[in-house]
Each structure stands twice: as structure tokens, then as C-alpha cells.
Design a protein around this motif. Structure first.
Motif, short mmCIF file in Angstrom:
data_model
loop_
_atom_site.label_atom_id
_atom_site.label_comp_id
_atom_site.label_asym_id
_atom_site.label_seq_id
_atom_site.Cartn_x
_atom_site.Cartn_y
_atom_site.Cartn_z
N VAL A 1 38.90 -45.64 43.92
CA VAL A 1 38.09 -44.53 43.62
C VAL A 1 39.01 -43.38 43.96
CG1 VAL A 1 36.17 -43.24 44.49
CG2 VAL A 1 36.00 -45.56 44.36
N GLN B 1 41.16 -42.80 40.62
CA GLN B 1 40.27 -42.25 39.42
C GLN B 1 39.52 -41.07 39.44
OE1 GLN B 1 39.38 -43.98 36.45
NE2 GLN B 1 41.07 -45.57 36.60
N LYS B 2 38.97 -40.68 40.57
CA LYS B 2 37.95 -39.62 40.76
C LYS B 2 38.77 -38.55 41.11
CE LYS B 2 34.42 -41.74 39.28
NZ LYS B 2 33.71 -41.32 37.92
N GLU C 1 38.12 -40.10 32.60
CA GLU C 1 38.45 -38.87 33.61
C GLU C 1 39.38 -38.13 33.24
OE1 GLU C 1 36.38 -38.85 36.32
OE2 GLU C 1 35.30 -40.67 35.53
N ARG D 1 29.25 -46.86 41.66
CA ARG D 1 29.95 -45.96 40.61
C ARG D 1 29.67 -44.53 41.14
NH1 ARG D 1 31.93 -48.79 36.57
NH2 ARG D 1 30.88 -50.87 35.99
N TYR D 2 30.81 -43.78 41.47
CA TYR D 2 30.79 -42.58 42.22
C TYR D 2 30.66 -41.51 40.90
CZ TYR D 2 32.32 -44.05 46.33
OH TYR D 2 32.22 -44.55 47.87
#
Length: 580
Positions: free
Chosen positions: A332, A335-336, A371, A579-580
Motif C-alpha cells: 500500500v 501503490q498509493k 495510480e 482496497r484503500y
């Protein structure tokens, strides 16, 4: 440059090194829009228990990293800033002298002259990323004997005399990478990476240098090559070499130079790696193909790119992955944060430096709404650009529509658009037929993983003329006089032409460091020959290390609330499937 071809869909097995494997990957960890990930085996979410050193750090993390709720006395919340400041004082001039005698015995080899032009840094680069003198020659440093002030010569960089400037650049980056500095302070005494011999292949920038020197401060020995022929900051490479790290990289390598540098890191006469930190899979592939016996002895692999992870899953699925690997790309914290916020801030920087274009009113097509695509679109929209999206994934396409973008086929608008940005992770997204239809002056660039997204091979023909107008900017001219503006030869725009924010890279770099610590300290049998994700608790720990920078205060669950949710009041707060 030699034509580079994509092999995303094939296994490493039986793949010739020089012909069929793509050239140097241009990686920022960009997550594709889903095209290239479709039939990839899922990650093994079995990180299980963490090593003893990590447990100590995680236990400390459970204090929530803030001082809120301490009897309402306004307790000081600046402890992390104090740790960073103290670590900076002691680590600013870190010198890794314990590797001197081990690395300086290999004689410098004489290589061929570079096959590509190496352009010095100029107006396209910021003062904070200048890594070459404008007067620097374009020749390869292979065969050029250089020595540090301590007499070390086991490195190959552009100019060791730039070390002092590079050290200042690293110092600036350190102040924006608080979590790594805290790791040095909290775990440096324990040396959790003692005995680890890490060979790395990543971008060599000031931010990566902070990671490398953090690994060394934690006890590791490191040798490093670049994963991108255009992103190396020469002054930073010089500073690393002066500090005792064997670095083989310079800005503007040819493809031949690229593989030579990797081999120098791996094939040292007095040193053999036992861990890999890779960005793109090139280093892992080289060892797998050329040094199979060494590959089998590795403790583990840490990979941060989507393409490198994809190939690790291919090896695992085929039963040929004989060491454990940790997939950082799908954490996370990667990715985020890195993929989204890094690209959101750096896409405009790269375009402005290379073209000076005004974005208001420009019609821009962004290929891919993963993203990376989301970050690029948000930045372009904020400056008044008219943004269109191309997508193959209906979920990403629906997200784009609900974010206010029109989802189209590139062929529908190709004659009227002013700019095309690819970020899919796929190959031949923009082919010759589309390039032929573009209007005069259209800007074409890539923010995805490698330079396979734009069909460059179709542009290297006799009827088209290439005119290099400034570093990283080519005009490709058609017989009728039409020209398109190609940036960084289709390679990763932000790291080739501009800078990236240190803070967001701190998040990814901390995750990489923890992954190496975990693999290095894991007892035998914890990890099998497979690809793993770090546990959710680790993502939360990395995030918590960065919160004090914003003076952020977390709310604590009560015992009753934690029981109601069925979780620990200290985390993890989300299940692995969230899933954020």
C-alpha cells in the motif's frame, strides 16, 4: 540506442540476454492501468511473522507515534523531528570505510566507447538535480582510473571530483526522508543487516543514496548499478563512491554500458552478493541467467517495479524461483503514495523543463488510468488542460468518467491533440499509424515503466529525420515537414528530465529497507521459494513514521470500539483484502 523490445509476456527461461530482453528499464515504480497485470498469479500474502528486529520496531510503533491523550498536558509531539535532526548530525558525512580493503583490489577494466550520446545536465534540470558539469565530455568513463581520497578505485562513475557537491545533494534529500533517518537512529546500533551483501539496481539519485547509506548504516555491504541510463545523478554517484560504496553508473550509458555496469556489481572477484534490491528485474534476470549457482544461494530478492514483480511471478509459477522474494510494488505504501503522489508532482516538472509548454487549454491524452495515470490527470486538470483518457479496464474507465474525464479511443482524437502521455506498462500503445496522424508539434512522452509504450522502432527509418534540439528533446521530422516532439526517447519522463519529491520516495525506500531486514533475519523455513507481500502491519508502521512531519495526531480506539470491530487497538486496522 539499439532497438529495445518488450518481453513482458514471456518467461526469462530461454531468453537471450542481448537480443530479446528489453534494454535498460526506465522505472519509477509506475503502476500500470491494469493492461499488463491481467493474467499474473496473485501475490502470496504469507509474510507471516516478522523478524526479531522488526518486532522491536513494530512494538514501538504501537505507541501510535503521537503524544495525544497524555493527561491533556500538551505533551511534545516533535520526537521524530528530534530523532531526524540527531541522525542527520551523525550521518551527514557517513563514510563506509569498512569496505575499503575488500572492494579496491579489482583492477579497472577497459571497455568500448559509449554507443550513445551522454548529455550533460543543462537547463532541463533543476539546481537540485544537477549532476554533471555543462562542460563535461561525452565519453564513457570505462577504463578511466579514478580514486577516492582514501585510495579506493572499485567503482566506475563519471567524475569523482563531483563528490562534494553530491554530498550536499544527499544532505538535502535526507531532511525530506524522515523515516529512513529514524531507522538509522533506532536500529543502527543493532545492525540488523550485519552480514547482508546487497547488490542493487535502482535509479541512482540523491533519494536512493539516502537509502543505500541507510542500509550500510544498518550493517549491510552494498554494490550498486543504475536501472535507468538517463536518471543517474553523476554527483550523487561520486558522493557514494567517495563514501565507500562501489557504484557503477553514469548518466547517458549505452545499452552495452548498462549491462557491463550490472556485471561489475555482480561479478566482483572478492565479493559475492546474498541479497538483491531490484527496480525493473534487470539485475535479477542477469544473475538468474549468467550466475545460476549464485542465484540459488541468495537469501532473498526485493523488487519494487510492476514489470520486475510480474517476471518473479512468472518464475514462481514455472517452478524456477529458487529463492524467496518480497513484492514491494504492491505494498500500500508504494501503490498509493509513490505511484500516485510522485507522478502527480513530477509530471508537470518534466514537461515544463523540456518544453516550456503552457497547459491551459491544451488537449492532452493520458493512456492509462492506474495510480500513475490518476496522478498525471489530476495535475494536468488543475492547470486547465483538457484531458482525455484511454483505458482497457472497465473499472479504471469508470473511475475516470466519475472523476470528470472523457474516456475515448486515441484514434478518435489523435489529429487534434497537443500531447500524449503513456502510463500503461504495456507495449506499442502509441504505434506508427497513430504517430503519422498526429498534428505538427504534438508532444509525445512516457510515464510508464519502460520505453516500449511508444513504438520507437517504427520511427527509426530512413524517411524520418531526428533532430536533437536540447538534452532529452528530439524532433522527429516527417518528409512533409511535420514534426513531433519526443521526450527522453520514450523513457520515463520524470526521472530522465526532472526531479521527484524526496518525501514520497521516503515511503517506498523505508518499505524496501524493512523488506531487506525481514528477509535477512527470517529463520530458515519462514519463507519458501515464492513471492510475498509484507504484512499490513508493516505498511501501517511505515506510514506512522511519516505522520509526525505533518504534526498529525491519530485517534485511538477504545477497548470497546476495538472489540466491536474485532481488531487490535494498535492495528492492523484493515484486513489484507481491503482496497484503500
Amino acid at each position: 540506442m539499439a532497438e529495445e523490445r518488450d518481453q513482458t509476456g514471456s518467461s526469462w527461461e530461454g531468453m537471450p540476454l542481448s537480443e530479446d530482453y528489453p534494454g535498460p528499464h526506465m522505472e519509477n515504480g509506475a503502476a500500470p492501468n491494469g493492461e499488463a497485470e491481467r493474467d499474473v498469479p496473485g501475490p502470496t500474502d504469507q509474510a507471516g511473522k516478522c523478524g526479531p528486529n522488526l518486532l522491536q520496531m513494530l512494538k514501538a510503533a504501537e505507541s501510535r507515534w503521537t503524544c495525544q491523550g497524555r493527561d491533556g498536558d500538551g505533551a511534545d509531539t516533535s520526537w521524530t523531528g528530534e530523532l531526524v535532526t540527531e541522525a542527520l548530525k551523525t550521518d551527514m558525512q557517513i563514510q563506509l570505510t569498512d569496505q575499503k580493503q575488500e572492494f579496491n583490489k579489482r583492477p579497472t577494466k577497459t571497455g568500448h566507447h559509449s554507443l550513445s550520446r551522454s548529455f550533460s545536465q543543462s537547463s532541463t534540470e533543476s539546481p537540485s538535480s544537477v549532476c554533471s558539469d555543462s562542460s563535461e565530455d561525452e565519453s564513457t568513463p570505462k577504463g578511466k582510473l579514478q580514486k577516492t581520497s582514501e585510495g579506493l578505485s572499485d567503482f566506475c562513475i563519471k567524475n569523482i571530483k563531483q563528490a562534494e557537491f553530491g554530498r550536499r545533494e544527499i544532505g538535502i534529500a535526507q531532511r525530506e526522508m524522515p523515516a529512513l533517518m529514524v531507522l538509522r537512529k533506532r536500529a543502527g546500533g543493532e545492525k540488523p543487516l550485519a552480514g547482508a551483501k546487497v547488490v542493487g539496481c535502482t535509479h541512482i539519485t540523491a533519494q536512493t543514496a539516502v537509502l543505500i547509506e541507510t542500509l550500510c548504516a544498518l550493517g549491510a555491504q552494498c554494490r550498486w548499478a543504475a536501472c535507468n541510463i538517463f536518471s543517474t545523478q553523476n554527483a550523487v554517484a561520486a558522493a557514494l563512491a567517495e563514501g565507500g560504496t562501489s557504484v557503477f553508473a553514469w548518466r547517458g550509458e549505452s545499452e552495452e554500458d548498462f549491462w557491463w555496469c550490472i556485471d561489475q556489481c555482480v561479478g566482483a572477484e572478492t565479493w559475492q552478493p546474498n541479497m538483491i534490491l531490484d527496480d525493473g528485474g534487470d539485475l535479477t534476470h542477469w544473475i538468474y541467467k549468467k550466475y545460476p549457482s549464485l542465484f540459488k544461494k541468495l537469501k532473498g530478492i526485493v523488487e519494487e517495479s510492476v514489470t520486475g514483480v510480474y517476471r518473479l511471478y512468472q518464475l514462481s509459477k514455472a517452478g524456477r524461483l529458487c529463492v524467496p522474494a518480497i513484492n514491494v510494488n504492491d505494498s500500500v505504501t508504494k501503490q498509493k503514495f509513490d505511484n500516485l503522489y510522485c507522478c502527480k508532482e513530477s509530471i508537470l516538472d518534466g514537461l515544463k523543463r523540456t518544453t516550456g509548454v503552457m497547459f491551459g487549454g491544451k488537449q492532452v491524452v493520458v493512456c492509462g488510468y492506474g495510480e500513475v495515470g490518476k496522478g498525471c490527470c489530476a495535475a494536468l486538470k488543475a492547470l486547465g488542460a483538457v484531458v482525455y483518457i484511454t483505458e482497457v479496464d472497465p473499472i479504471c474507465a469508470l473511475q475516470a468518467c466519475m472523476d470528470g474525464f472523457r474516456v475515448i479511443k486515441l484514434s478518435e482524437v489523435v489529429r487534434q491533440i497537443d500531447m500524449v502521455i503513456t502510463c500503461t506498462g504495456n507495449k506499442n500503445v502509441v504505434g506508427r499509424e497513430l504517430l503519422d496522424k498526429m498534428k505538427n508539434g504534438c508532444i509525445v512522452c512516457n510515464m510508464g515503466h519502460s520505453n516500449t509504450e511508444i513504438d520507437l522502432g517504427s520511427l527509426r527509418t530512413a524517411e524520418l529525420r531526428w533532430d536533437r534540439v536540447r538534452p532529452q528533446v528530439d524532433h522527429v521530422i516527417w518528409p512533409d515537414g511535420k514534426r513531433i516532439v519526443l521526450l527522453a526517447e520514450g523513457r520515463l519522463l520524470n526521472l530522465s528530465c526532472s526531479t521527484v519529491p524526496s518525501f514520497v520516495l521516503s515511503v517506498t525506500a523505508t518499505t524496501q529497507a524493512l523488506a531487506l531486514i525481514e528477509l535477512s533475519n527470517a529463520p530458515e523455513g519462514r519463507y519458501k521459494q515464492d513471492v510475498y507481500l509484507l504484512p499490513k502491519k508493516m505498511d501501517e508502521y511505515v506510514a506512522s513514521l511519516h505522520l509526525p512531519t505533518f504534526d498529525a495526531l491519530l485517534t485511538e480506539l477504545t477497548d470497546d470500539q476495538a472489540k466491536y470491530l474485532g481488531i487490535s487497538k494498535h492495528g492492523p486496522f484493515k484486513p489484507n483484502y481491503y482496497r484503500y
